[in-house]
Design an enzyme around this catalytic site. Structure first.
Site, PDB file in Angstrom:
ATOM      1  N   ASN A 147     -28.832  -8.890 -19.795  1.00  0.00           N
ATOM      2  CA  ASN A 147     -29.283 -10.239 -20.163  1.00  0.00           C
ATOM      3  C   ASN A 147     -30.656 -10.235 -20.815  1.00  0.00           C
ATOM      4  OD1 ASN A 147     -27.025 -10.959 -18.716  1.00  0.00           O
ATOM      5  ND2 ASN A 147     -28.058 -12.480 -17.445  1.00  0.00           N
TER       6      ASN A 147
ATOM      7  N   ASP B 146     -24.978 -19.269 -17.529  1.00  0.00           N
ATOM      8  CA  ASP B 146     -25.996 -18.392 -16.935  1.00  0.00           C
ATOM      9  C   ASP B 146     -26.612 -19.081 -15.707  1.00  0.00           C
ATOM     10  OD1 ASP B 146     -27.709 -16.173 -16.836  1.00  0.00           O
ATOM     11  OD2 ASP B 146     -29.201 -17.102 -18.151  1.00  0.00           O
TER      12      ASP B 146
ATOM     13  N   HIS C  56     -37.281 -11.783 -14.216  1.00  0.00           N
ATOM     14  CA  HIS C  56     -37.209 -12.704 -15.353  1.00  0.00           C
ATOM     15  C   HIS C  56     -38.591 -12.958 -15.970  1.00  0.00           C
ATOM     16  CE1 HIS C  56     -33.378 -13.875 -13.283  1.00  0.00           C
ATOM     17  NE2 HIS C  56     -32.966 -13.815 -14.532  1.00  0.00           N
ATOM     18  N   GLY C  57     -38.599 -13.332 -17.234  1.00  0.00           N
ATOM     19  CA  GLY C  57     -39.823 -13.781 -17.879  1.00  0.00           C
ATOM     20  C   GLY C  57     -40.581 -12.681 -18.614  1.00  0.00           C
TER      21      GLY C  57
ATOM     22  N   GLU D 299     -24.226 -12.896  -7.872  1.00  0.00           N
ATOM     23  CA  GLU D 299     -25.468 -12.107  -7.755  1.00  0.00           C
ATOM     24  C   GLU D 299     -25.782 -11.807  -6.298  1.00  0.00           C
ATOM     25  OE1 GLU D 299     -28.769 -13.298 -10.217  1.00  0.00           O
ATOM     26  OE2 GLU D 299     -30.253 -12.414  -8.852  1.00  0.00           O
TER      27      GLU D 299
ATOM     28  N   GLY E  57     -32.936 -10.115 -16.412  1.00  0.00           N
ATOM     29  CA  GLY E  57     -34.358  -9.832 -16.599  1.00  0.00           C
ATOM     30  C   GLY E  57     -34.618  -8.571 -17.405  1.00  0.00           C
TER      31      GLY E  57
HETATM   32  P1  13P Z   1     -35.411 -12.066 -19.501  1.00  0.00           P
HETATM   33  O1  13P Z   1     -36.344 -13.107 -19.003  1.00  0.00           O
HETATM   34  O2  13P Z   1     -35.915 -10.693 -19.176  1.00  0.00           O
HETATM   35  O3  13P Z   1     -35.082 -12.205 -20.928  1.00  0.00           O
HETATM   36  O4  13P Z   1     -34.028 -12.220 -18.677  1.00  0.00           O
HETATM   37  C1  13P Z   1     -33.056 -13.140 -19.083  1.00  0.00           C
HETATM   38  C2  13P Z   1     -31.996 -13.362 -18.058  1.00  0.00           C
HETATM   39  O5  13P Z   1     -31.853 -12.642 -17.089  1.00  0.00           O
HETATM   40  C3  13P Z   1     -31.085 -14.499 -18.284  1.00  0.00           C
HETATM   41  O6  13P Z   1     -30.195 -14.667 -17.232  1.00  0.00           O
HETATM   42  O1  G3H Z   2     -32.808 -16.422 -16.437  1.00  0.00           O
HETATM   43  C1  G3H Z   2     -33.066 -17.452 -17.059  1.00  0.00           C
HETATM   44  C2  G3H Z   2     -32.896 -17.499 -18.527  1.00  0.00           C
HETATM   45  O2  G3H Z   2     -33.956 -16.857 -19.180  1.00  0.00           O
HETATM   46  C3  G3H Z   2     -32.706 -18.906 -18.976  1.00  0.00           C
HETATM   47  O3  G3H Z   2     -33.913 -19.605 -18.983  1.00  0.00           O
HETATM   48  O4  G3H Z   2     -33.287 -21.511 -17.542  1.00  0.00           O
HETATM   49  O5  G3H Z   2     -35.305 -21.632 -19.021  1.00  0.00           O
HETATM   50  O6  G3H Z   2     -33.005 -21.683 -20.003  1.00  0.00           O
HETATM   51  P1  G3H Z   2     -33.878 -21.222 -18.877  1.00  0.00           P
HETATM   52 ZN    ZN Z   3     -31.048 -14.080 -15.318  1.00  0.00          ZN
END
Ligand code: 13P
Ligand code: G3H
Ligand code: ZN
Length: 316
Positions: A253, A81, A179-180, A133, A211
């Site tokens: 994701n 990822d 994200h988040g 991306e 996200g």
């Molecule tokens: P979330 O933060 O919405 O769970 O998204 C995760 C993500 O995009 C990991 O690549």
């Molecule tokens: O998009 C990011 C994912 O939520 C992974 O999070 O990089 O903190 O493991 P991380």
């Molecule tokens: Zn992501």
């Protein structure tokens, strides 16, 4: 059984989306496999750079290999990822990953094309597929923070040019998610108009939505009631997943929602049972709750119940 994301996308395209879930440890791994088998769903395991360096990337590979043996009916892809060039090359050379994401979306278009092309050449030479991306999501990733105002939706014309020039196998698009746990300040829906334009230019091509956690309000309230501080956390309405899948989104994701399950289980356990100090007590409960969470998510994605169809597709 480990398969490529490409195979999963071929089976799913236009009908449902495959859940791509991040893991960091044993309990998440067990919950993930249990939840996907409970709901008879194919899935994607994602490892971020942060997850790979949390302890040692070999631990995660070992966990996945063991889970593959223990849950031998499971069908899944192993995916890097948000990789940079170095992480992608490391995963490609390891021979373990069936798929990598090169994320150069923060770079200028031409630079993004160049970096992505290099990774595609190296990966395809070894039968590994590549997600790239284009566009910028809001929110926080490992090294990059983008405000809601600075987030840039994917330009559909550029998306077509990008895919043609890089040869990537799937494309993560920015269509209003971030994200988040704090995705929107107001209420916001996905930009289905932009998604439809992208699909028109790239018919049959798998798109990816990052996200996509829903940040369930009930979960947030329980966390806050047990001492957490997540006021204003908000996510994507999971009822929109199936509509996105019809428009070419084949991978969705989800990471943050799993972290919320972990937080709620542990906060409530220690608040309600202050005498507990056995790490297996919250661990056991988390694995069960995480499995239930995955199974429920797969219903929204439409991947629940598709495991046997995918098995047949792979053996045809
Ligand atoms: P979330 O933060 O919405 O769970 O998204 C995760 C993500 O995009 C990991 O690549
Ligand atoms: O998009 C990011 C994912 O939520 C992974 O999070 O990089 O903190 O493991 P991380
Ligand atoms: Zn992501």
């Amino acid at each position: 059984m480990i398969v490529t994301t490409k195979k999963l996308f071929e089976a799913a395209y236009g009908k449902y989306a495959i859940g791509a879930y991040n893991i960091n440890n044993l309990e998440q791994t067990v919950g993930l496999f249990r939840g996907n088998l409970q709901s008879n769903a194919p899935f994607i395991i994602q490892l971020s750079k942060g997850a790979r360096s949390y302890t040692n990337k070999l631990f995660l590979e070992g966990l996945i290999r063991s889970a593959d043996e223990i849950y031998s009916e499971a069908i899944f892809a192993v995916h890097l990822d948000h990789g940079d060039e170095e992480a992608c090359m490391d995963c490609i050379e390891s021979g373990f990953y069936s798929s990598v994401m090169i994320d150069a979306s923060h770079e200028e278009f031409e630079v993004n094309v160049g970096i992505t092309r290099r990774i595609v050449d190296a990966a395809h030479a070894r039968g590994i597929v590549v997600e790239a991306e284009l566009g910028q999501l809001g929110g926080v990733e490992e090294h990059v923070q983008v405000s809601e105002a600075d987030a840039k939706l994917t330009n559909p014309d550029q998306a077509k040019e990008f895919v043609d020039r890089t040869g990537c196998d799937s494309l993560a698009v920015a269509i209003g998610t971030s994200h988040g746990a704090f995705k929107f300040s107001g209420t916001q829906s996905l930009h289905f108009d932009v998604l439809a334009e992208i699909q028109k230019r790239l018919p049959g091509f798998p798109l990816v939505m990052h996200g996509s956690s829903s940040v369930p309000q009930e979960e947030v309230e329980r966390i806050n009631a047990a001492g957490g501080k997540l006021e204003g956390a908000k996510g994507v309405d999971a009822r929109q997943f199936k509509e996105a899948a019809k428009l070419g989104v084949t991978k969705i994701n989800i990471d943050t929602d799993g972290r919320l399950v972990w937080t709620r289980v542990h906060r409530e356990m220690f608040k309600d049972h202050p005498e507990v100090f056995d790490l297996r007590a919250p661990g056991k409960l988390f694995m069960q709750e995480y499995a239930n969470f995955i199974a429920e998510k797969n219903e929204y994605l439409g991947s629940a119940g598709e495991l046997e169809n995918v098995r047949q597709y792979l053996s045809a």
